[in-house]
Design a protein around this motif. Structure first.
Motif, PDB file in Angstrom:
ATOM      1  N   TYR A  50     -41.985   6.509  31.321  1.00 32.69           N
ATOM      2  CA  TYR A  50     -43.211   7.183  31.723  1.00 32.69           C
ATOM      3  C   TYR A  50     -43.484   6.971  33.212  1.00 32.69           C
ATOM      4  O   TYR A  50     -43.682   7.919  33.981  1.00 32.69           O
ATOM      5  N   LEU A  51     -43.460   5.721  33.630  1.00 32.08           N
ATOM      6  CA  LEU A  51     -43.767   5.425  35.026  1.00 32.08           C
ATOM      7  C   LEU A  51     -42.694   5.999  35.947  1.00 32.08           C
ATOM      8  O   LEU A  51     -42.988   6.462  37.054  1.00 32.08           O
ATOM      9  N   PHE A  52     -41.452   5.960  35.450  1.00 32.53           N
ATOM     10  CA  PHE A  52     -40.353   6.540  36.232  1.00 32.53           C
ATOM     11  C   PHE A  52     -40.649   8.012  36.534  1.00 32.53           C
ATOM     12  O   PHE A  52     -40.567   8.472  37.674  1.00 32.53           O
ATOM     13  N   PHE A  53     -41.058   8.745  35.497  1.00 34.60           N
ATOM     14  CA  PHE A  53     -41.342  10.161  35.698  1.00 34.60           C
ATOM     15  C   PHE A  53     -42.570  10.369  36.578  1.00 34.60           C
ATOM     16  O   PHE A  53     -42.615  11.290  37.403  1.00 34.60           O
ATOM     17  N   MET A  54     -43.575   9.505  36.412  1.00 28.13           N
ATOM     18  CA  MET A  54     -44.778   9.650  37.239  1.00 28.13           C
ATOM     19  C   MET A  54     -44.421   9.541  38.726  1.00 28.13           C
ATOM     20  O   MET A  54     -44.872  10.340  39.554  1.00 28.13           O
ATOM     21  N   LEU A  55     -43.612   8.529  39.056  1.00 34.04           N
ATOM     22  CA  LEU A  55     -43.276   8.325  40.463  1.00 34.04           C
ATOM     23  C   LEU A  55     -42.354   9.436  40.974  1.00 34.04           C
ATOM     24  O   LEU A  55     -42.501   9.922  42.097  1.00 34.04           O
ATOM     25  N   LEU A  56     -41.445   9.849  40.119  1.00 33.05           N
ATOM     26  CA  LEU A  56     -40.558  10.939  40.504  1.00 33.05           C
ATOM     27  C   LEU A  56     -41.373  12.207  40.785  1.00 33.05           C
ATOM     28  O   LEU A  56     -41.124  12.949  41.745  1.00 33.05           O
ATOM     29  N   LEU A  57     -42.355  12.427  39.939  1.00 33.43           N
ATOM     30  CA  LEU A  57     -43.227  13.594  40.103  1.00 33.43           C
ATOM     31  C   LEU A  57     -43.927  13.546  41.455  1.00 33.43           C
ATOM     32  O   LEU A  57     -44.055  14.559  42.147  1.00 33.43           O
ATOM     33  N   GLU A  58     -44.354  12.337  41.842  1.00 31.82           N
ATOM     34  CA  GLU A  58     -45.057  12.229  43.120  1.00 31.82           C
ATOM     35  C   GLU A  58     -44.125  12.607  44.267  1.00 31.82           C
ATOM     36  O   GLU A  58     -44.525  13.333  45.187  1.00 31.82           O
TER      37      GLU A  58
END
Lengths: 635, 512
Positions: free
Chosen positions: B110-118
């Motif tokens: 989840y956090l991986f995707f959040m940061l990637l999204l940013e």
């Protein structure tokens, strides 16, 4: 003549600080302290306002510039304040009467658990209201304008657990927004029309200098749009419907916001922009007509209400109608004068009704009152004074200010006999409904039910002292503006610096004013007499009147709420429901999903071609070759 | 690495860093992600500090050859159009991580995707190479797809697929448009490049402009979403986890409006001028339509989603006025909508976590039990309905001001949206927060904890600040907006007059 006066900003900022402190730290403070904090803030603000009033040179203006608020060339609006005679008068009303009502609230709201929140909202109101009158440009005025609407919304729904209250709050905000729709368009139109003449500004003094550049038809439209805003905020036909419902709020709020100050903002705005309105005779005619009609119409409704506060609410609508009538005939000074005196006597009446409601433990139905003058002597006497004043008893404030309006409605170049007639009839109705109320509440037999009757008591000093002060003000405030045949007016010259010299009233009939005055007194006396005959004695007439059809119409306020509901609210919500439940999911989203499923279905059927069966492929190959041959041969 | 590149890649580097932290250590993962988001925000403040407010051109540019054979560069820069959207993204970064504190399953991914999204969002905002922009544009889709599809509600798969396919359908046309533009540029200049600033010099014939404009506009309009392309939005919002909804509403939708302002309008000004009345008509329809549909919603998230359709209609209207007030107002309104709607989704998420309910009728009387929550809710509601003194008013007013110059009718219709906005928001607020606290489930609710206050307080602070003192924002936008207007104005004479135009003297008098 402009002068920098750095104290100006503190008039709104001190109450803002009071509100902020109560909101942020109120939970940790004793509730009593919240009240004192709020009162102290308004008191300080009042002192500064007094200083402004005192130091303001004749025909001078104080300015206080903070910073540029919005700059988007060529548009520019500053956060800056100005105070002239008109503002100074408004400030005294707002902070002075505001202070009395804050003190009164200490007693009235003393045991309410939401006291901190109450005083925070009340202080916030004083902030926005003083911002409204101190603003030196239209956009900043609009901040105050909507801000007071917010406080009104929050305070009407202050006892939020009862749906009736919060629904009334929503109604107030939304009806006001409808008016503000007009106001905002007026601002936009004014800005671009002025710009067309090369003047990019919304600043009042710059607008005043350039107003003559505007084309007549655009001034008419602009002022009509502004007046649309005023019909919302100042509860005129057709947008007055929110004000009677607004009585759901605590009674001191009704006195401060819904009688003395906020609802007069429309009148103030009209006076502030008098230089525009004066250029638009058509708009003035509309304003005068709507004012007179509202005054009369609301007064007839007030006659048949049984809720002690609703009578006063319709009375307020009616008196605001008087103010617009005055403005509409070009007598801006008379409008502001009535605004000033009305603030005293109507606040006194509302606070008096609050004292009654407080004593009865929340009862507001006048049919369950009666004979209270024995239990609440101070309240009774102050109420009597205020009732006399609003009815126009000689030599009181209401007498002088109402007389000015009636005289102007008749004699000013924009006036007419019809306008005067409506205003005159209203004067009679006013005396009638006020004394009907007075008799029902304070005279006759006591109809209070037993447990409450035993607890009947006069209110504490925090409440009675403001009442007495307001009653005194109701009498004497009018002496500032007596007619010429008495000692004349100190009021008009004072406001002339802002509002300009009014066109001379046609003095063809000397003594005309005196004659009209006598007529007004006559009809007011008639109204009083009728009220006494019907409600002042023990009689069955009142009940028989209550059974008539016309009374029922009046009691139901001509069914205007119901008509609005059928004509506007229901069709609109039905339309919204259809869009939300049928059109959006069925049609728009249905189309999207339809496209998706068509493609899916199409692909599914094409997929069969890829069967993997060599015989199929060979057949297709052969058929294709034949078709090509057929095509080539047939050419 | 330049400042901008550092900004863009910080979150992605952080995402890679997360991979070395063991999956079992939930709080370490969260803290690491939060620190990365905070660092990124600090870096963006450094960029704000270095940004020259008086320049309209690109600043802090960096260019590296990326795929030289095709003339594709890694080319980034920032100007007054993108500056505050970048800041909004980084500002909401830590807040959305905090909003994810209660996620329990697969927190690492989840956090991986959040940061990637940013990284995807920041990249798309600063990219100046059309191909690079397209890559970031698509990169944003993937994490969002997973955020909805894995951590979403019961109909998450449907919503995620709809979101991706709808957006992809639009962006493929844009890709065709980009390739066409590059080849066209090659024909004219004999130089193969995807450089936005170079391609901008290309003067295309009107009908080519129109086709290209339509290709770009469709892609952006879906993202905005412009009526009638909005139906993916309520589904995506309802199913997305809180942080996903916040990012979707606050930033991803702005990619659409930003795309118009950065690409579709300046690249195809003639076509944009001709299309303006049509787009304005759709925007106005969206303002009214979104508000009326929002009015009848029973699901809080759906209500906020439809309110976005209405608010984004304002933004689109402002963009297509082609005057300073309208475009500045639109840019400002993008930030306002990001803050207020982002906060609204946070607020709905907070109440959902407590009650696992989202229907308006599940609530009522919350003020009594949750005074702090309700106070924040009130301010955000007022911001959303454009109360003067708060941020929303400044944007709305400037848009109305700009729209009025073009057409008083536009302004009048849009202003009626302001009335409708008050209606649906106050109806909703009344039903949720006021009234008796009747339901026993609601009587045990806890008021906000300090983590939640830390999430909302900065947003509310900005709501006030931007309402009272908007100048620092407006002044930094001005010069860049002017450049866009100049581009469009220069085309005006070429286009047959489609609406009443002010004469040149008047324009000069205004200083436009």
């Amino acid at each position: 003549m402009m002068e920098q006066f750095g104290l100006l900003r503190f008039i709104p900022l001190i109450p803002l600080a009071g509100a902020a402190l109560n909101i942020l730290f109120g939970a940790r403070l004793r509730p009593q302290f919240a009240g004192f904090l709020a009162c102290g803030a308004v008191a300080l603000s009042f002192l500064v306002s007094l200083a402004v009033f005192w130091l303001l040179p004749a025909s001078g203006v104080f300015r206080d510039v903070l910073f540029i608020w919005i700059d988007s060339e060529p548009f520019k609006a500053q956060l800056s304040f100005q105070a002239d005679a008109l503002t100074a008068v408004m400030l005294l009303v707002i902070t002075g009467i505001g202070l009395l009502i804050h003190v009164y609230s200490l007693g009235y709201m003393g045991d309410d658990e939401g006291m901190t929140r109450y005083f925070a909202y009340l202080n916030l109101f004083v902030f926005f209201m003083s911002l409204l009158v101190l603003a030196d440009n239209l956009l900043l005025l609009f901040v105050g304008w909507e801000g007071v609407g917010l406080c009104s919304y929050l305070l009407i729904g202050f006892w939020y657990e009862d749906h009736t209250n919060t629904i009334a709050g929503n109604k107030a905000f939304i009806v006001n927004r409808i008016g503000d729709f007009g106001f905002l368009l007026g601002v936009l139109l004014l800005f671009w029309e002025m710009g067309r003449q090369g003047v990019w500004t919304l600043n009042f003094s710059e607008l005043e200098r350039a107003a003559h550049l505007l084309r007549p038809e655009s001034v008419t439209l602009i002022t009509l749009l502004f007046f649309a805003g005023a019909t919302g905020k100042s509860a005129q036909i057709p947008l007055y419907v929110w004000l009677p419902d607004a009585m759901q709020g605590p009674t001191p709020v009704s006195a401060l916001i819904h009688a003395a100050t906020m609802v007069t903002a429309g009148v103030y705005m009209t006076a502030r922009l008098h230089f525009l309105f004066s250029l638009a005779p058509a708009t003035l005619a509309v304003i005068a007509t709507i004012g007179a009609l509202t005054a009369f119409f609301a007064a007839t409704i007030a006659v048949a209400q049984n809720d002690i506060k609703r009578v006063l609410a319709y009375s307020t609508v009616s008196q605001l109608g008087y103010m617009f009538l005055a403005a509409g005939v070009g007598a801006f000074s008379a409008a502001i004068f009535h605004l000033f005196t009305h603030a005293f006597f109507k606040a006194c009446l509302f606070l008096g009704s609050g004292s009654v409601i407080h004593a009865l433990g929340g009862e507001q139905d006048m049919r369950k009152m009666g004979g209270l003058r024995r239990y609440l002597p101070t309240t009774y006497w102050t109420y009597l004074v205020a009732a006399l004043v609003i009815s126009g008893a000689p030599l009181t404030a209401g007498f002088f200010s109402k007389d000015q309006i009636l005289w102007q409605a008749y004699a000013s170049p924009n006036g007419s006999t019809q306008l005067w007639l409506l205003a005159w009839l209203t004067a009679g109705l006013t005396a009638f409904y006020m004394f009907r109320q007075l008799f029902m509440v304070f005279h006759g037999a006591c109809r209070v039910a037993e447990p409450a009757k035993a607890r009947l008591h006069e209110s504490p000093a925090a409440m009675t002292v403001p009442l007495v002060l307001l009653a005194l003000g109701s009498i004497f405030a009018g002496w500032l503006g007596t007619p010429d045949f008495m000692w004349g007016s100190v009021w008009d010259p004072w406001l002339q610096s802002v509002l300009g010299v009014q066109e001379a009233v046609d003095d063809a009939a000397p003594g005309g004013e005196l004659f009209l005055m006598a007529l007004t007194l006559g009809i007011a006396a008639l109204g009083f007499l009728l009220a006494f005959l019907l409600y002042g004695r023990e009689s069955r007439v009142a009940e028989r009147i209550a059974a008539t059809t016309i009374y029922r119409w009046l009691a139901h306020k001509y069914y205007v709420d119901e008509i609005y509901d059928c004509v506007f609210v229901r069709p609109f919500t039905a339309c919204a429901r259809w869009l939300a439940q049928i059109f959006d999911p069925g049609f728009i989203d249905g189309f999207v999903n339809g496209v998706a499923s068509t493609i899916r279905a199409g692909s599914l059927s094409w997929r069969r071609i890829q069967s993997g069966d060599v015989q199929h492929y060979l057949f297709a190959f052969l058929a294709g070759t034949l078709l090509i041959f057929a095509y080539l041969l047939g050419r | 690495m330049s400042d901008l590149s550092l900004l863009v890649f910080l979150p992605a580097l952080g995402a890679l860093g997360l991979l070395v932290i063991p999956r079992s250590r939930n709080s370490a993962l969260l803290q690491a992600a939060l620190s990365v988001a905070l660092l990124t925000f600090l870096q963006s403040l450094w960029i704000l500090y270095r940004f020259d407010p008086n320049l309209g051109e690109m600043q802090l540019v960096e260019r590296l050859a990326w795929i030289p054979a095709y003339g594709i560069d890694y080319f980034v820069g920032i100007d007054g159009l993108s500056l505050f959207l970048v800041l909004l993204t980084t500002f909401l970064g830590p807040i959305t991580i905090l909003a994810s504190w209660t996620i329990r399953e697969r927190i690492k991914e989840y956090l991986f995707f959040m940061l990637l999204l940013e990284t995807g969002m920041l990249g798309a905002l600063v990219a100046l190479d059309l191909f690079l922009f397209y890559v970031y544009w698509e990169v944003m889709l993937v994490p969002m797809y997973f955020l909805i599809g894995v951590w979403g509600g019961p109909r998450r798969i449907y919503a995620a697929v709809k979101f991706v396919i709808y957006t992809m359908a639009g962006s493929l046309l844009m890709l065709v448009g980009i390739i066409f533009l590059a080849t066209r540029n090659f024909q004219v200049t004999q130089r193969l490049t995807f450089d936005l600033l170079r391609i901008a010099h290309l003067h295309l014939p009107y009908d080519e402009q129109m086709w290209l404009f339509l290709a770009f506009a469709l892609s952006f309009a879906i993202k905005v979403p412009l009526f009638p392309l909005h139906t993916w939005l309520p589904d995506a919002h309802v199913e997305a986890p809180t942080a996903g909804s916040v990012i979707l509403a606050a930033i991803l939708l702005k990619m659409g409006t930003y795309g118009f302002l950065r690409f579709a309008i300046p690249l195809f000004p003639e076509a944009a001028l001709v299309a303006a009345p049509f787009i304005a008509a759709l925007a106005l329809t969206g303002i009214i339509y979104g508000a009326m549909v929002a009015m009848m919603q029973e699901d809080l998230k759906k209500l906020v989603a439809y309110s976005s359709v209405s608010h984004l209609g304002f933004v689109m209207l402002g963009l297509f006025t082609f005057n300073l007030q309208g475009i500045q107002g639109a840019l400002y309104q993008m930030l306002n909508h990001g803050l207020s709607t982002g906060a609204l989704f946070l607020i709905v998420g907070m109440i959902y976590e407590r009650r696992h309910a989202r229907m308006i009728d599940d609530f009522g009387g919350l003020w009594k039990q949750l005074p702090v929550f309700s106070s924040f809710f009130l301010v955000v509601t007022l911001s959303s309905i454009g109360l003067p003194g708060l941020n929303g008013f400044v944007g709305e007013f400037l848009i109305l001001l700009g729209a009025f110059e073009v057409s008083p009718l536009w302004a009048a219709v849009a202003a009626s949206g302001v009335v409708l906005g008050a209606i649906y928001m106050l109806w909703m607020f009344r039903r949720v927060v006021f009234g008796p606290l009747a339901r026993p489930e609601n009587q045990r609710l806890q008021d906000l904890n300090s983590r939640e206050i830390f999430m909302l307080a900065p947003i509310v602070g900005l709501i006030f600040f931007m309402g009272i003192y908007p100048q620092p924002f407006l002044s930094r936008m001005k010069s860049s907006v002017r450049l866009v207007i100049q581009r469009v104005e220069s085309q005006k004479l070429a286009v047959p007059l489609i609406r009443g135009e002010a004469s040149d003297e008047e324009k000069a008098a205004r200083g436009n």
